[in-house]
Design a protein around this motif. Structure first.
Motif, mmCIF file in Angstrom:
data_model
loop_
_atom_site.group_PDB
_atom_site.id
_atom_site.type_symbol
_atom_site.label_atom_id
_atom_site.label_comp_id
_atom_site.label_asym_id
_atom_site.label_seq_id
_atom_site.Cartn_x
_atom_site.Cartn_y
_atom_site.Cartn_z
ATOM 1 N N CYS A 51 0.808 -1.230 0.031
ATOM 2 C CA CYS A 51 -0.155 0.009 0.076
ATOM 3 C C CYS A 51 0.971 1.335 0.052
ATOM 4 O O CYS A 51 1.561 1.573 0.981
ATOM 5 C CB CYS A 51 -0.835 -0.080 1.160
ATOM 6 S SG CYS A 51 -2.041 1.369 0.930
ATOM 7 N N CYS A 98 -0.378 3.728 2.673
ATOM 8 C CA CYS A 98 -1.050 3.245 3.706
ATOM 9 C C CYS A 98 -0.909 3.474 5.017
ATOM 10 O O CYS A 98 -1.581 3.337 5.872
ATOM 11 C CB CYS A 98 -1.261 1.677 3.490
ATOM 12 S SG CYS A 98 -2.443 1.142 2.558
ATOM 13 N N SER A 122 -8.357 1.896 1.435
ATOM 14 C CA SER A 122 -8.326 0.208 1.411
ATOM 15 C C SER A 122 -9.463 -0.424 2.140
ATOM 16 O O SER A 122 -10.019 -1.303 1.520
ATOM 17 C CB SER A 122 -6.815 -0.020 1.961
ATOM 18 O OG SER A 122 -6.955 -1.371 2.162
ATOM 19 N N ALA A 178 -12.650 -0.021 -0.291
ATOM 20 C CA ALA A 178 -12.352 -0.942 -1.551
ATOM 21 C C ALA A 178 -12.776 -2.469 -0.922
ATOM 22 O O ALA A 178 -13.497 -3.069 -1.654
ATOM 23 C CB ALA A 178 -11.005 -0.748 -1.970
ATOM 24 N N VAL A 202 -8.488 -7.003 -1.667
ATOM 25 C CA VAL A 202 -7.462 -5.818 -1.897
ATOM 26 C C VAL A 202 -6.119 -6.117 -1.582
ATOM 27 O O VAL A 202 -5.856 -6.710 -0.570
ATOM 28 C CB VAL A 202 -7.900 -4.627 -1.105
ATOM 29 C CG1 VAL A 202 -6.636 -3.382 -1.609
ATOM 30 C CG2 VAL A 202 -9.308 -3.984 -1.599
ATOM 31 N N GLU A 226 -3.398 -4.002 -3.072
ATOM 32 C CA GLU A 226 -2.486 -3.054 -3.199
ATOM 33 C C GLU A 226 -3.442 -1.776 -3.476
ATOM 34 O O GLU A 226 -4.369 -1.897 -4.042
ATOM 35 C CB GLU A 226 -1.609 -3.249 -4.297
ATOM 36 C CG GLU A 226 -0.603 -1.961 -4.414
ATOM 37 C CD GLU A 226 0.383 -2.219 -5.781
ATOM 38 O OE1 GLU A 226 1.185 -1.141 -5.884
ATOM 39 O OE2 GLU A 226 0.442 -3.347 -6.381
ATOM 40 N N VAL A 227 -2.820 -0.680 -2.641
ATOM 41 C CA VAL A 227 -3.688 0.396 -2.726
ATOM 42 C C VAL A 227 -2.726 1.762 -3.042
ATOM 43 O O VAL A 227 -1.570 1.873 -2.412
ATOM 44 C CB VAL A 227 -4.552 0.869 -1.368
ATOM 45 C CG1 VAL A 227 -5.075 2.415 -1.472
ATOM 46 C CG2 VAL A 227 -5.223 -0.083 -1.152
ATOM 47 N N ALA A 261 -7.581 0.806 -5.918
ATOM 48 C CA ALA A 261 -7.266 -0.571 -5.239
ATOM 49 C C ALA A 261 -7.217 -1.544 -6.161
ATOM 50 O O ALA A 261 -8.170 -1.625 -6.951
ATOM 51 C CB ALA A 261 -8.467 -0.642 -4.011
ATOM 52 N N THR A 319 -9.913 -4.317 -10.085
ATOM 53 C CA THR A 319 -9.391 -3.010 -9.683
ATOM 54 C C THR A 319 -10.436 -2.000 -9.608
ATOM 55 O O THR A 319 -11.454 -1.738 -10.308
ATOM 56 C CB THR A 319 -8.285 -2.366 -10.886
ATOM 57 O OG1 THR A 319 -7.501 -3.405 -11.196
ATOM 58 C CG2 THR A 319 -7.828 -1.164 -10.553
#
Length: 116
Positions: free
Chosen positions: A3, A6, A15, A18, A67, A69-70, A79, A85
């Motif tokens: 992230c 993050c 995150s 999402a 999720v 990756e953000v 996200a 996505t």
């Protein structure tokens, strides 16, 4: 989960929203998913299909998932998971889903089932 940003509350909140949206899509809980949509996205969905958000969203067949990756850029976020996505926008009411069901681009534009 990887992230970017993050460590910030913005990244964690984007995150979370999402993740809740993807879980609702996976569970076919269109009501919960509709509650997380940005107003503009919800209006476009209902106007384009001429029906309530829940019925129209359910018909899209969004993949759901989790999720992984953000990335956050100011009031926008992306996200990414294994199956979807999701793009988000931060509004006065918090983070909301602006687009979902997006596949990685072959050129420079994501192709999304919901939103743009």
């Amino acid at each position: 989960m990887v992230c970017a940003a993050c460590g910030s509350s913005a990244g964690q909140t984007a995150s979370s929203v999402a993740g809740r949206f993807l879980a609702a899509a996976e569970d076919a809980d269109a009501g919960a998913a509709c509650e997380l949509l940005a107003p503009k996205t919800r209006e476009e969905l209902e106007f384009g299909e001429d029906g309530p958000c829940t019925a129209t969203l359910a018909s899209l067949g969004l993949p759901g998932g989790t999720v992984d990756e953000v990335e956050v850029w100011g009031d926008r976020a992306r996200a990414t998971g294994r199956t979807d996505t999701v793009f988000l926008v931060e509004l006065g009411s918090g983070w909301r889903v602006a687009a979902a069901g997006c596949t990685p681009p072959e050129d420079e534009t994501f192709d999304c089932l919901l939103g743009s």
